[in-house]
Design an enzyme around this catalytic site. Structure first.
Site, mmCIF file in Angstrom:
data_model
loop_
_atom_site.group_PDB
_atom_site.id
_atom_site.type_symbol
_atom_site.label_atom_id
_atom_site.label_comp_id
_atom_site.label_asym_id
_atom_site.label_seq_id
_atom_site.Cartn_x
_atom_site.Cartn_y
_atom_site.Cartn_z
ATOM 1 N N ARG A 65 1.286 10.016 1.160
ATOM 2 C CA ARG A 65 1.700 10.930 2.110
ATOM 3 C C ARG A 65 2.905 11.874 1.625
ATOM 4 O O ARG A 65 3.435 12.794 2.125
ATOM 5 C CB ARG A 65 2.406 10.287 3.106
ATOM 6 C CG ARG A 65 1.246 10.130 4.465
ATOM 7 C CD ARG A 65 1.750 9.308 5.491
ATOM 8 N NE ARG A 65 0.849 8.186 5.562
ATOM 9 C CZ ARG A 65 0.920 6.985 6.418
ATOM 10 N NH1 ARG A 65 1.600 7.070 7.327
ATOM 11 N NH2 ARG A 65 -0.302 6.105 6.542
ATOM 12 N N LYS B 72 -10.811 -0.891 6.572
ATOM 13 C CA LYS B 72 -9.633 -0.894 7.092
ATOM 14 C C LYS B 72 -10.067 -0.129 8.346
ATOM 15 O O LYS B 72 -10.589 0.837 8.583
ATOM 16 C CB LYS B 72 -8.907 0.365 6.426
ATOM 17 C CG LYS B 72 -7.484 0.630 7.166
ATOM 18 C CD LYS B 72 -6.629 1.387 6.416
ATOM 19 C CE LYS B 72 -5.684 2.500 7.056
ATOM 20 N NZ LYS B 72 -4.464 2.744 6.665
ATOM 21 N N GLU C 131 0.916 -1.019 0.068
ATOM 22 C CA GLU C 131 -0.017 0.008 -0.022
ATOM 23 C C GLU C 131 0.915 1.135 0.034
ATOM 24 O O GLU C 131 1.535 1.579 1.006
ATOM 25 C CB GLU C 131 -0.829 -0.031 1.210
ATOM 26 C CG GLU C 131 -1.772 0.918 1.514
ATOM 27 C CD GLU C 131 -2.689 1.050 2.780
ATOM 28 O OE1 GLU C 131 -2.761 -0.054 3.199
ATOM 29 O OE2 GLU C 131 -2.709 2.158 3.355
HETATM 30 C C1 3PG Z 1 -0.842 3.470 8.045
HETATM 31 O O1 3PG Z 1 -0.859 4.629 7.402
HETATM 32 O O2 3PG Z 1 -2.115 2.634 7.794
HETATM 33 C C2 3PG Z 1 -0.575 3.461 9.328
HETATM 34 O O3 3PG Z 1 0.746 4.451 9.420
HETATM 35 C C3 3PG Z 1 0.389 2.158 9.242
HETATM 36 O O4 3PG Z 1 0.559 2.255 10.767
HETATM 37 P P1 3PG Z 1 1.964 1.466 11.308
HETATM 38 O O5 3PG Z 1 2.922 2.514 10.928
HETATM 39 O O6 3PG Z 1 1.743 1.809 13.035
HETATM 40 O O7 3PG Z 1 2.264 0.138 11.178
#
Ligand code: 3PG
Length: 214
Positions: A47, A131, A43
């Site tokens: 960002r 999600k 994914e």
């Molecule tokens: C996301 O965007 O889904 C999260 O930032 C991923 O979460 P994690 O960095 O805690 O795994």
């Protein structure tokens, strides 16, 4: 790709690496490391400005890989991601606009939710999976179990705070098809060009999934 085909593959893999790429030149070595590590899925989050180019590079170089777009917050990004070859869309929160666009155009989407109200919208669109984000902060597995009770058959992909230590707790829950997480693809490792390490951590994550399955 159809929603059901995507979900079948995601459910088989059990982990969706959540990637932040600052520079699209890292997309190929990262994709290769994930494939070599046994997780041909990513994914790629919107960002950073490099997201679209990274999705394009990865999906062209690795057509068999499930490259999707994350942190999609508007229809414009959604269209851009699809044009670049994204096979699925993930949103951090619920967007009626993005969800409607995807459903009308037959684009697989996992909308971000953390409340029963948002889940009503997901269910009303006839979507099978949401999600759950940010999973750890919103109560993890026990919240998912409680949310799953009224929405019979609905499945979740928790993301946010999932790691090698708590992965088993999540994956043992029958309402969870897979977990999203960045622990094997940390930005620092990508920036430092530590793709061997990413491959090794990916392999470890895959071994964990295999242990949980066994
Ligand atoms: C996301 O965007 O889904 C999260 O930032 C991923 O979460 P994690 O960095 O805690 O795994």
């Amino acid at each position: 790709m159809e929603m059901q085909e995507l979900l079948k593959k995601v459910e088989e893999l059990k982990i969706v690496p959540v990637v932040v790429l600052e520079d699209a030149k890292d997309a190929l070595p990262l994709g290769q490391a994930l494939i070599d590590g046994g997780l041909p899925v990513a994914e790629v989050t919107f960002r950073t400005a490099a997201a679209a180019d990274s999705i394009k590079a990865m999906s062209e170089a690795f057509p068999e890989m499930l490259v999707g777009a994350g942190t999609v917050v508007n229809v414009e990004q959604c269209k851009q991601a699809i044009e670049c070859g994204a096979k699925f869309i993930v949103t951090p929160g619920y967007s009626e606009e993005v969800t409607t666009y995807c459903c009308e155009n037959n684009i697989p989407i996992l909308p971000g939710v953390c409340t029963p109200t948002e889940l009503m919208m997901v269910v009303n669109h006839g979507l099978p999976v949401a999600k759950f984000f940010p999973a750890a902060q919103f109560g993890g597995v026990s919240t998912i179990q409680a949310l799953a009770a009224p929405y019979v058959g609905l499945k979740f992909m928790p993301t946010g705070g999932v790691n090698a230590k708590n992965l088993a707790d999540y994956l043992q829950c029958k309402s969870i098809i897979a977990c999203g997480g960045s622990w094997m693809v940390k930005s620092d490792l990508i920036k430092a060009g530590e793709f061997e390490k990413i491959k090794d951590m990916t392999k470890e994550a895959v071994s964990l999934v295999n242990e949980i399955r066994a």
